[in-house]
Design a protein around this motif. Structure first.
Motif, mmCIF file in Angstrom:
data_model
loop_
_atom_site.group_PDB
_atom_site.id
_atom_site.type_symbol
_atom_site.label_atom_id
_atom_site.label_comp_id
_atom_site.label_asym_id
_atom_site.label_seq_id
_atom_site.Cartn_x
_atom_site.Cartn_y
_atom_site.Cartn_z
ATOM 1 N N UNK A 98 57.784 20.810 20.839
ATOM 2 C CA UNK A 98 59.096 20.406 20.270
ATOM 3 C C UNK A 98 59.207 18.841 20.837
ATOM 4 N N UNK A 99 57.879 18.257 20.872
ATOM 5 C CA UNK A 99 58.014 16.793 21.530
ATOM 6 C C UNK A 99 57.921 15.806 20.063
ATOM 7 N N UNK A 100 58.880 14.719 19.998
ATOM 8 C CA UNK A 100 59.148 14.109 18.872
ATOM 9 C C UNK A 100 58.611 12.757 19.084
ATOM 10 N N UNK A 101 57.813 12.257 18.364
ATOM 11 C CA UNK A 101 57.141 10.762 18.484
ATOM 12 C C UNK A 101 57.267 10.259 17.071
ATOM 13 N N UNK A 102 58.311 9.482 17.073
ATOM 14 C CA UNK A 102 58.653 9.063 15.828
ATOM 15 C C UNK A 102 57.760 7.727 15.032
ATOM 16 N N UNK A 103 57.208 7.181 16.113
ATOM 17 C CA UNK A 103 56.067 5.926 15.696
ATOM 18 C C UNK A 103 54.807 6.508 15.475
ATOM 19 N N UNK A 104 54.357 7.716 15.668
ATOM 20 C CA UNK A 104 52.888 8.092 15.743
ATOM 21 C C UNK A 104 52.416 7.941 16.956
ATOM 22 N N UNK A 105 51.350 8.508 17.259
ATOM 23 C CA UNK A 105 50.725 8.291 18.739
ATOM 24 C C UNK A 105 49.070 7.968 18.324
ATOM 25 N N UNK A 106 48.491 7.232 19.533
ATOM 26 C CA UNK A 106 47.058 7.031 19.613
ATOM 27 C C UNK A 106 46.702 7.467 20.652
ATOM 28 N N UNK A 107 45.690 8.476 20.908
ATOM 29 C CA UNK A 107 45.130 8.699 22.227
ATOM 30 C C UNK A 107 43.439 8.913 21.962
ATOM 31 N N UNK A 108 42.883 8.232 23.017
ATOM 32 C CA UNK A 108 41.319 8.054 23.036
ATOM 33 C C UNK A 108 40.845 9.280 23.550
ATOM 34 N N UNK A 109 41.265 9.983 24.443
ATOM 35 C CA UNK A 109 40.768 11.112 25.103
ATOM 36 C C UNK A 109 41.270 12.401 24.494
ATOM 37 N N UNK A 110 41.236 13.391 25.205
ATOM 38 C CA UNK A 110 41.564 14.761 24.756
ATOM 39 C C UNK A 110 43.152 15.129 24.647
ATOM 40 N N UNK A 111 43.567 15.946 23.651
ATOM 41 C CA UNK A 111 44.818 15.909 23.204
ATOM 42 C C UNK A 111 44.965 17.495 23.466
ATOM 43 N N UNK A 112 45.978 17.883 24.182
ATOM 44 C CA UNK A 112 46.492 19.381 24.541
ATOM 45 C C UNK A 112 47.902 19.644 24.324
ATOM 46 N N UNK A 113 48.015 20.692 23.491
ATOM 47 C CA UNK A 113 49.527 21.012 23.298
ATOM 48 C C UNK A 113 49.681 22.160 23.957
ATOM 49 N N UNK A 114 50.594 22.323 25.055
ATOM 50 C CA UNK A 114 51.063 23.337 25.606
ATOM 51 C C UNK A 114 52.343 22.976 26.454
ATOM 52 N N UNK A 115 52.836 23.715 27.303
ATOM 53 C CA UNK A 115 53.930 23.391 28.152
ATOM 54 C C UNK A 115 53.667 23.115 29.511
ATOM 55 N N UNK A 116 53.532 21.753 29.544
ATOM 56 C CA UNK A 116 53.301 21.254 30.914
ATOM 57 C C UNK A 116 54.290 21.672 32.114
ATOM 58 N N UNK A 117 53.803 21.908 33.309
ATOM 59 C CA UNK A 117 55.009 22.439 34.223
ATOM 60 C C UNK A 117 55.814 21.183 34.583
ATOM 61 N N UNK A 118 57.094 21.331 34.546
ATOM 62 C CA UNK A 118 57.755 20.127 34.862
ATOM 63 C C UNK A 118 57.506 19.365 36.333
ATOM 64 N N UNK A 119 57.664 18.280 36.375
ATOM 65 C CA UNK A 119 57.275 17.224 37.154
ATOM 66 C C UNK A 119 57.584 17.763 38.511
ATOM 67 N N UNK A 120 58.917 17.792 38.633
ATOM 68 C CA UNK A 120 59.701 18.354 40.058
ATOM 69 C C UNK A 120 59.050 19.638 40.295
ATOM 70 N N UNK A 121 58.925 20.539 39.674
ATOM 71 C CA UNK A 121 58.493 21.945 39.983
ATOM 72 C C UNK A 121 57.128 21.907 40.359
ATOM 73 N N UNK A 122 56.299 21.102 39.763
ATOM 74 C CA UNK A 122 54.907 21.018 39.974
ATOM 75 C C UNK A 122 54.911 20.623 41.397
#
Length: 372
Positions: A98-122
């Motif tokens: 449910x991530x919204x990127x209205x202007x599109x995106x560019x990534x030169x490496x790997x793209x992984x779609x999952x649920x990353x652990x929240x920063x603080x919890x990590x």
């Protein structure tokens, strides 16, 4: 909870520029663009401008970026993150649902779609596990690597990593009008800030330029060679360092002003104004205030004892710097001890009594001799 602004930070009209890392606490609002090395944002953070991270960027869930995001290495986006502009990632992209990127995106490496652990919890889970295993040194090393400026782990100009981190605590509001923090603010040296500061207390380093006022519940300390284009208002004490200048007034319970500092406005301090003087080889004179409100310099009987760099000179009972006579409800206006104002008739009667008294006494003595 405190706001930590590292050295050489610039908060300009529309951008925050940091030489080190940036950590933004949960539910904070920043109406600026943010530029730093590693940028970490908690939950529900709102940033109105661009986010530029020369290293990694980790944006937690429910955060919103009002413009684009540019990341020099890897990016981690939590669930329900919204980016109104374009996302550019030079490395890998780890993105949640449910991530919204209205202007599109560019990534030169790997793209992984999952649920990353929240920063603080990590961070909390990692530290708790390491402490349970008795690996305190590994925890310290991991935190140092987290805020390292380079892949080789070089030192940051000989300083500790924490000194290069901008820490914005949770629920902070930063806008061009004001910087509102619920706790203490610590500002480093050579910083340039635009906006009013509303904090519990504030301490600044040297060479600060602040275009705004400071309102504090506690103490305010302004370092050397600093310039404040505004007022200093505190319910505690205000300390102004050497060669600093305040283009405004100062209102506090007590004010400590270096003799080489300058305040263009009025100083109001019910507990008094104290002047700080640099130590010298000779006995420094003391400043005293006489009944006329004039400052008299007298030689000290003994050398002043104190810090090696500064000695404290206190002018007693000062309320305003431009009004050295402290008046009360029972004090007459213009009163000077020993010089009460008298009318012309009162002064004439006093002179008559002065001269008539001895003459009358001589007449009584002569009349008594004739009668005898």
């Amino acid at each position: 909870m405190y706001l930590l602004v590292p050295d050489n930070t610039r908060i300009e009209t529309n951008r925050i520029i940091v030489e080190g890392d940036v950590i933004v606490g949960n539910h904070s609002s920043v109406q600026y663009c943010i530029s730093g090395d590693t940028v970490i944002m908690g939950e529900g953070v709102a940033v109105s401008g661009d986010v530029v991270a020369f290293s990694d960027a980790r944006i937690d869930m429910w955060s919103k970026i009002g413009s684009g995001v540019k990341v020099g290495r890897n990016a981690y986006l939590g669930e329900f993150v919204t980016i109104d502009g374009k996302l550019i990632v030079e490395g890998d992209l780890d993105v949640g649902k449910e991530v919204k990127i209205k202007g599109g995106f560019e990534a030169k490496g790997w793209i992984i779609v999952r649920n990353p652990v929240p920063v603080i919890m990590f961070l909390l889970l990692y530290i708790r596990e390491m402490m349970r295993l008795g690996k305190g040194e590994e925890v310290e090393k991991a935190l140092e690597e987290l805020f390292d400026d380079s892949e080789e782990g070089e030192k940051l100009d000989g300083k500790e990593p924490a000194e290069k981190v901008l820490i914005i605590p949770a629920d902070t509001r930063i806008s061009p009008e004001a910087i509102e923090v619920g706790g203490k603010a610590v500002i480093g040296s050579n910083c340039y800030l635009i906006g009013n500061l509303r904090v519990q207390s504030v301490e600044t380093g040297k060479n600060l330029i602040l275009k705004g006022s400071i309102s504090s519940e506690g103490n305010i300390t302004i370092g050397e060679n600093s310039t404040v284009y505004g007022n200093l208002i505190s319910k505690g004490q205000v300390h102004i360092g050497r060669n600093s200048r305040v283009f405004g007034g100062v209102r506090a319970d007590a004010v400590f002003l270096h003799e080489k500092a300058r305040v263009d406005g009025t100083i109001k301090a019910p507990s008094g104004v104290s002047f700080l003087r640099e130590a010298s080889g000779e006995m420094p004179p003391l400043a005293e205030v006489n009944a006329l409100g004039k400052v008299l310099m007298v030689e000290a009987e003994e050398p002043l004892k104190g810090e090696t760099e500064e000695n404290l000179i206190k002018a007693a009972d000062l309320v305003e710097i431009d009004s050295l006579i402290k008046t009360g409800p029972k004090v007459k206006i213009g009163f000077v001890p020993g010089m009460e104002k008298k009318s012309a008739r009162t002064r004439s009667l006093a002179r008559t009594r002065h001269f008539a008294g001895p003459r009358s006494q001589r007449k009584r003595q002569e009349a008594g001799e004739h009668q005898s």
